[in-house]
Design a protein around this motif. Structure first.
Motif, mmCIF file in Angstrom:
data_model
loop_
_atom_site.group_PDB
_atom_site.id
_atom_site.type_symbol
_atom_site.label_atom_id
_atom_site.label_comp_id
_atom_site.label_asym_id
_atom_site.label_seq_id
_atom_site.Cartn_x
_atom_site.Cartn_y
_atom_site.Cartn_z
ATOM 1 N N THR A 106 0.774 -1.031 0.075
ATOM 2 C CA THR A 106 0.089 0.265 0.006
ATOM 3 C C THR A 106 0.904 1.173 -0.013
ATOM 4 O O THR A 106 1.890 1.203 0.366
ATOM 5 N N CYS A 107 0.168 2.320 -0.545
ATOM 6 C CA CYS A 107 1.146 3.609 -0.499
ATOM 7 C C CYS A 107 0.304 4.768 -0.479
ATOM 8 O O CYS A 107 -0.970 4.706 -0.748
ATOM 9 N N GLY A 108 0.838 5.894 0.049
ATOM 10 C CA GLY A 108 0.028 6.987 0.059
ATOM 11 C C GLY A 108 -0.702 7.463 -1.077
ATOM 12 O O GLY A 108 -1.739 8.071 -0.919
ATOM 13 N N THR A 109 -0.103 7.006 -2.254
ATOM 14 C CA THR A 109 -0.735 7.846 -3.524
ATOM 15 C C THR A 109 -2.275 6.756 -3.933
ATOM 16 O O THR A 109 -2.821 7.308 -4.031
ATOM 17 N N ASP A 110 -1.772 5.676 -3.485
ATOM 18 C CA ASP A 110 -3.124 4.647 -3.679
ATOM 19 C C ASP A 110 -4.194 5.206 -2.827
ATOM 20 O O ASP A 110 -5.278 5.148 -3.045
ATOM 21 N N GLY A 130 -2.993 -0.547 -7.906
ATOM 22 C CA GLY A 130 -2.003 -0.628 -7.130
ATOM 23 C C GLY A 130 -0.668 -0.620 -7.845
ATOM 24 O O GLY A 130 -0.625 -1.245 -9.290
ATOM 25 N N HIS A 131 0.783 -0.411 -7.591
ATOM 26 C CA HIS A 131 1.760 -0.108 -8.288
ATOM 27 C C HIS A 131 3.115 -0.427 -7.673
ATOM 28 O O HIS A 131 4.172 -0.301 -8.168
ATOM 29 N N GLU A 132 3.067 -0.747 -6.330
ATOM 30 C CA GLU A 132 4.307 -1.168 -5.931
ATOM 31 C C GLU A 132 4.296 -2.691 -5.389
ATOM 32 O O GLU A 132 3.717 -3.394 -4.714
ATOM 33 N N LEU A 133 5.139 -3.474 -6.361
ATOM 34 C CA LEU A 133 4.995 -4.851 -6.398
ATOM 35 C C LEU A 133 6.382 -5.586 -6.809
ATOM 36 O O LEU A 133 7.258 -4.997 -7.346
ATOM 37 N N THR A 215 11.252 -0.717 -3.831
ATOM 38 C CA THR A 215 12.319 -0.228 -4.614
ATOM 39 C C THR A 215 11.642 1.240 -5.033
ATOM 40 O O THR A 215 12.479 1.984 -5.133
ATOM 41 N N GLU A 216 10.353 0.946 -5.453
ATOM 42 C CA GLU A 216 9.813 2.451 -6.127
ATOM 43 C C GLU A 216 9.817 3.422 -4.990
ATOM 44 O O GLU A 216 10.379 4.624 -5.379
ATOM 45 N N PRO A 217 9.110 3.287 -3.918
ATOM 46 C CA PRO A 217 9.018 4.547 -2.926
ATOM 47 C C PRO A 217 10.487 5.055 -2.525
ATOM 48 O O PRO A 217 10.815 5.926 -2.321
HETATM 49 ZN ZN LIG Z 1 3.711 4.467 -4.318
#
Ligand SMILES: [Zn+2]
Ligand SMILES: [Zn+2]
Length: 413
Positions: A106-110, A130-133, A215-217
Motif C-alpha cells: 500500500t502507498c500514500g498515492t493509492d 496498485g503499483h508497488e510490487l 524499490t519504487e518509494p
Molecule cells: Zn507508491
C-alpha cells in the motif's frame, strides 16, 4: 666404542627425523590436494543444485499460469469503491512479462486515489489498481531476452520514453511521456514492454519479495535526498512521518546526517527513532515546530537542509522558516492541484536559500535503491507493518484513512 654407538644413534635419529619430515610434507601435500578437490566438488555441486532450482522454478511458475483463464484482481470503480473481481489472466504480448505478484504494498498515492476515485495522470476507473510490487515471472513475451519464467523481479510503476528533451538531458523523471503501470493488487500483472526494457530488475535470492517491492518509494526518497545537497554531518529536518518521510529520514541517517524528524502521531515517534532520527519533534503546531527545531541547532541558526514530506502548503512555508542562511529546502510532498503558498521573498533572497522540489525517480536511481535494500543496511522490514489478503483490501484502506500507525501493508494475493 661408546663414540661409535652415539654416532650410530645420532645418524639413525636424523634418518628417522628426515623420514618424519618427508612424511609430514607428503601428508600436507595430500591434504592440500584433498582440500582443492573437495572445494571443486562443492563448487560443481552447488552450481548443479542452483541450476536445478532455477529449472524447477521455471517449470513450476509456467505450470501455475498454464490453464488459468481467470484471476482475482482489485478493480477501482470510483471513490472508496474497490471490488475484488474475477478477470482474465493477462497474456504476454511482444516484449512483455506476466508476473505472479508475490507482494504488493500500500502507498500514500493509492490512498489518495482510493479517496478521490481517480488520478489524473495514473488511473481512470474502472481500472486495475496498485503499483508497488515484486513477484515471479510466469510468462515472457516474444523478444524478451533478459528475463525468463522463474526469475524473481521487481517491476517499477513507470518508465520514461528515452526520446524526449528531458530524457535526453538526464531528467527522465520529467519525461513528457512517462508510461505508468497499475494492477499490482492482483494475482498476476502485465508488465508493458517499455517497463520490461528499462525498469524491471532481478531480485537477489536473499531479498524477500516484499522488501524488493519497496524499490519504487525508496527510489523517490533517495532522489529527493540526493537532490537536497546533502553532506555527512548536515543537520536535516524532515517534516512528516508518513511512509516517505520515514524513508527519507532513514536514508539521511544512513548517509551520516543528523536528522530531526517532525511528526504528528505517537506511532510515528517510535518509528522515527528506530530508523535513526537523532531528535524527534512531535507537534501539531507549525510555529512551535519551527521554534523547537531551530532550538536543536547551534545558536538557533536553523537546519542545513529542510525536507517537506507532507504535501500541504503550511508545511511548505514551515520548511522555509526553519532552514539556516545558505541552506536548502526541498518541497518533496506534492500538494493538491491549484495550491498556492506565501513565502517571505526577503528571507529567501538575503539568506541565499536554495529551493528544490524533487519529483519521482529515474532508472539509475531505481537500481541504486534496490542495491540499498539488498545491502542489508536499509531496514526494509521496519516499513512493512502488516500483511493482508487481497480480499481485505477495502478494510486495509479504510484503516489507513483513519491514520493508524501502519506504515505499509503487504497485500499477498
Ligand atoms: Zn507508491
Ligand atoms: Zn521522455
Amino acid at each position: 666404542m661408546p663414540g661409535t654407538v652415539k654416532d650410530a644413534i645420532k645418524r639413525s635419529r636424523s634418518t628417522v627425523e628426515t623420514a618424519i619430515e618427508h612424511g609430514r610434507a607428503t601428508v600436507e601435500t595430500a591434504i592440500e590436494h584433498g582440500r582443492a578437490a573437495v572445494g571443486d566438488a562443492l563448487h560443481h555441486g552447488r552450481a548443479t543444485v542452483e541450476s536445478a532450482i532455477h529449472h524447477g522454478r521455471a517449470t513450476v511458475e509456467t505450470a501455475i499460469v498454464h490453464g488459468r483463464a481467470t484471476m482475482q484482481a482489485a478493480i477501482l470503480h470510483g471513490r472508496e469503491d474497490i471490488r475484488i473481481e474475477s478477470v482474465p489472466v493477462p497474456k504476454a504480448e511482444v516484449g512483455e512479462l506476466i508476473v505472479r505478484v508475490g507482494a504488493a504494498l500500500t502507498c500514500g498515492t493509492d490512498l489518495k486515489v482510493f479517496r478521490r476515485g481517480y488520478h489524473a495522470r495514473m488511473i481512470v476507473p474502472p481500472a486495475l489498481f496498485g503499483h508497488e510490487l515484486a513477484g515471479t515471472v510466469v510468462e515472457a513475451g516474444q523478444g524478451v531476452e533478459d528475463f525468463a519464467p522463474g526469475d524473481r523481479v521487481v517491476a517499477l510503476n513507470s518508465a520514461p520514453c528515452g526520446q524526449c528533451y528531458f530524457c535526453q538531458h538526464g531528467q527522465e523523471n520529467l519525461c513528457d511521456d512517462l508510461l505508468f503501470n497499475n494492477g499490482a493488487y492482483a494475482e498476476f500483472i502485465r508488465i508493458p514492454s517499455r517497463i520490461v526494457a528499462k525498469n524491471t530488475l532481478k531480485v537477489p535470492d536473499h531479498v524477500p519479495l516484499e522488501h524488493a517491492a519497496l524499490t519504487e518509494p525508496l527510489a523517490c526518497a533517495v532522489h529527493g535526498f540526493e537532490d537536497s545537497k546533502p553532506y555527512p554531518g548536515a543537520i536535516v529536518a524532515i517534516i512528516g512521518g508518513g511512509p516517505l518521510g520515514l524513508m527519507m529520514l532513514h536514508v539521511a541517517a544512513l548517509a551520516g546526517c543528523e536528522v530531526i524528524a517532525i511528526v504528528k502521531h505517537d506511532g510515528q515517534v517510535e518509528a522515527a527513532k528506530q530508523l535513526g532520527a537523532a531528535h524527534v519533534v512531535q507537534t501539531s503546531s507549525i510555529r512551535k515546530a519551527i521554534r523547537e527545531t531551530r532550538a536543536l541547532t547551534p545558536k538557533d541558526r536553523g537546519v542545513d537542509i529542510a525536507i517537506e514530506a507532507v504535501g500541504v502548503p503550511e508545511a511548505w512555508e514551515e520548511a522555509v522558516e526553519m532552514v539556516r542562511k545558505g541552506g536548502t529546502v526541498n518541497f518533496f510532498g506534492g500538494c493538491a492541484v491549484g495550491t498556492h503558498v506565501t513565502l517571505d521573498t526577503n528571507r529567501i533572497h538575503y539568506s541565499d536559500i536554495t529551493l528544490r522540489a524533487t519529483f519521482h525517480h529515474t532508472p539509475a536511481i531505481c537500481r541504486r535503491s534496490l542495491e540499498l535494500i539488498a545491502s542489508g543496511r536499509f531496514q526494509a522490514g521496519a516499513f512493512i507493518t502488516g500483511h493482508a489478503h487481497l480480499y481485505e483490501l477495502n478494510r486495509v484502506f479504510e484503516k489507513l484513512m483513519n491514520r493508524s500507525s501502519e506504515i505499509k501493508t503487504a497485500i499477498v494475493p
